[in-house]
Motif scaffolding. Structure first.
Motif, PDB file in Angstrom:
ATOM      1  N   PRO A 158       0.843  -1.194   0.000  1.00  0.00           N
ATOM      2  CA  PRO A 158       0.000   0.000   0.000  1.00  0.00           C
ATOM      3  C   PRO A 158       0.879   1.245   0.000  1.00  0.00           C
ATOM      4  CG  PRO A 158      -0.100  -1.126   2.112  1.00  0.00           C
ATOM      5  CD  PRO A 158       0.696  -1.992   1.198  1.00  0.00           C
ATOM      6  N   ARG A 159       0.588   2.094  -0.956  1.00  0.00           N
ATOM      7  CA  ARG A 159       1.376   3.321  -1.063  1.00  0.00           C
ATOM      8  C   ARG A 159       0.896   4.344  -0.045  1.00  0.00           C
ATOM      9  NH1 ARG A 159       2.141   4.762  -7.411  1.00  0.00           N
ATOM     10  NH2 ARG A 159       3.302   2.889  -7.964  1.00  0.00           N
ATOM     11  N   ARG A 160       1.816   5.029   0.455  1.00  0.00           N
ATOM     12  CA  ARG A 160       1.465   6.137   1.337  1.00  0.00           C
ATOM     13  C   ARG A 160       1.026   7.302   0.471  1.00  0.00           C
ATOM     14  NH1 ARG A 160       6.587   6.318   5.407  1.00  0.00           N
ATOM     15  NH2 ARG A 160       6.316   4.241   6.267  1.00  0.00           N
ATOM     16  N   LYS A 161       0.023   8.001   0.980  1.00  0.00           N
ATOM     17  CA  LYS A 161      -0.403   9.182   0.246  1.00  0.00           C
ATOM     18  C   LYS A 161       0.669  10.240   0.356  1.00  0.00           C
ATOM     19  CE  LYS A 161      -5.341   8.572   0.653  1.00  0.00           C
ATOM     20  NZ  LYS A 161      -6.594   9.147   1.124  1.00  0.00           N
ATOM     21  N   ALA A 162       0.964  10.802  -0.752  1.00  0.00           N
ATOM     22  CA  ALA A 162       1.984  11.844  -0.752  1.00  0.00           C
ATOM     23  C   ALA A 162       1.439  13.061  -0.004  1.00  0.00           C
ATOM     24  CB  ALA A 162       2.362  12.221  -2.175  1.00  0.00           C
ATOM     25  N   ARG A 163       2.155  13.456   0.984  1.00  0.00           N
ATOM     26  CA  ARG A 163       1.728  14.604   1.763  1.00  0.00           C
ATOM     27  C   ARG A 163       2.192  15.863   1.063  1.00  0.00           C
ATOM     28  NH1 ARG A 163       3.586  13.207   7.764  1.00  0.00           N
ATOM     29  NH2 ARG A 163       4.411  15.265   7.452  1.00  0.00           N
ATOM     30  N   LYS A 164       1.226  16.753   0.908  1.00  0.00           N
ATOM     31  CA  LYS A 164       1.581  18.033   0.305  1.00  0.00           C
ATOM     32  C   LYS A 164       2.051  18.956   1.410  1.00  0.00           C
ATOM     33  CE  LYS A 164      -1.618  17.770  -3.523  1.00  0.00           C
ATOM     34  NZ  LYS A 164      -2.764  18.385  -4.188  1.00  0.00           N
ATOM     35  N   VAL A 165       3.211  19.445   1.257  1.00  0.00           N
ATOM     36  CA  VAL A 165       3.784  20.347   2.250  1.00  0.00           C
ATOM     37  C   VAL A 165       3.823  21.735   1.643  1.00  0.00           C
ATOM     38  CG1 VAL A 165       5.791  20.857   3.656  1.00  0.00           C
ATOM     39  CG2 VAL A 165       5.169  18.487   3.203  1.00  0.00           C
ATOM     40  N   LEU A 166       3.097  22.632   2.273  1.00  0.00           N
ATOM     41  CA  LEU A 166       3.110  24.016   1.829  1.00  0.00           C
ATOM     42  C   LEU A 166       4.040  24.795   2.742  1.00  0.00           C
ATOM     43  CD1 LEU A 166      -0.673  24.624   1.163  1.00  0.00           C
ATOM     44  CD2 LEU A 166       1.109  24.159  -0.498  1.00  0.00           C
TER      45      LEU A 166
END
Length: 160
Positions: free
Chosen positions: A41-49
């Motif tokens: 299961p892939r981890r959801k890519a966290r968007k870092v602002l």
């Protein structure tokens, strides 16, 4: 005759191709079932602002300024309402003053007042005796004193 070089064969090390290979029978690729790759299961890519703190500070300052402008506008409307109320009050007082002045002027008979004043001993201004008095301004002692006398007076006041 020329000598041949001496060649030594080293048999202690394994070299590829020196051993017999085993032959394995495999199915042709078209007959094999395709193997599905096992997926994790892939981890959801966290968007870092990434935001600059200066941007946060400017947003906060803008919000404060907007609040202050709204409060200033509300206060301005209140002051204008007070101004209108006070202008109406001044107009009412002016009208009342005119009415009272009219009542005062029409309420007294000037000839009757003059007759009563003459009975009490009033003298008309053109018949009154005028006396003119001349007064000279006194000379101040400090103005007549010389600078030396002022100096001595200052020190005598210090040591007295």
């Amino acid at each position: 005759m020329a000598e041949k070089t001496k060649i030594q064969y080293i048999n202690s090390f394994y070299t590829d191709g020196s051993a017999a290979r085993k032959y394995e029978l495999t199915q042709p690729r078209w007959e094999q079932e395709p193997e599905l790759p096992q997926t994790q299961p892939r981890r959801k890519a966290r968007k870092v602002l990434r935001v600059d703190p200066l941007a946060y500070a400017s947003i906060a300052v803008c919000a404060v300024m907007i609040v202050l402008m709204v409060l200033g506008t509300v206060r301005l409307f209140d002051i204008r309402n007070q101004e209108q109320a006070l202008a109406a009050y001044v107009q009412t007082l002016t009208q009342e003053n005119r009415e009272l002045e009219n009542t005062y002027r029409t309420g007294y008979d000037l000839d009757r007042i003059r007759e009563e004043a003459l009975i009490l001993g009033m003298v008309p201004a053109d018949q009154a005796e005028h006396i003119t008095v001349w007064v000279e301004r006194p000379v101040d002692a400090r103005q007549a004193a010389s600078p030396w006398e002022e100096f001595l007076a200052f020190f005598s006041g210090l040591f007295a």
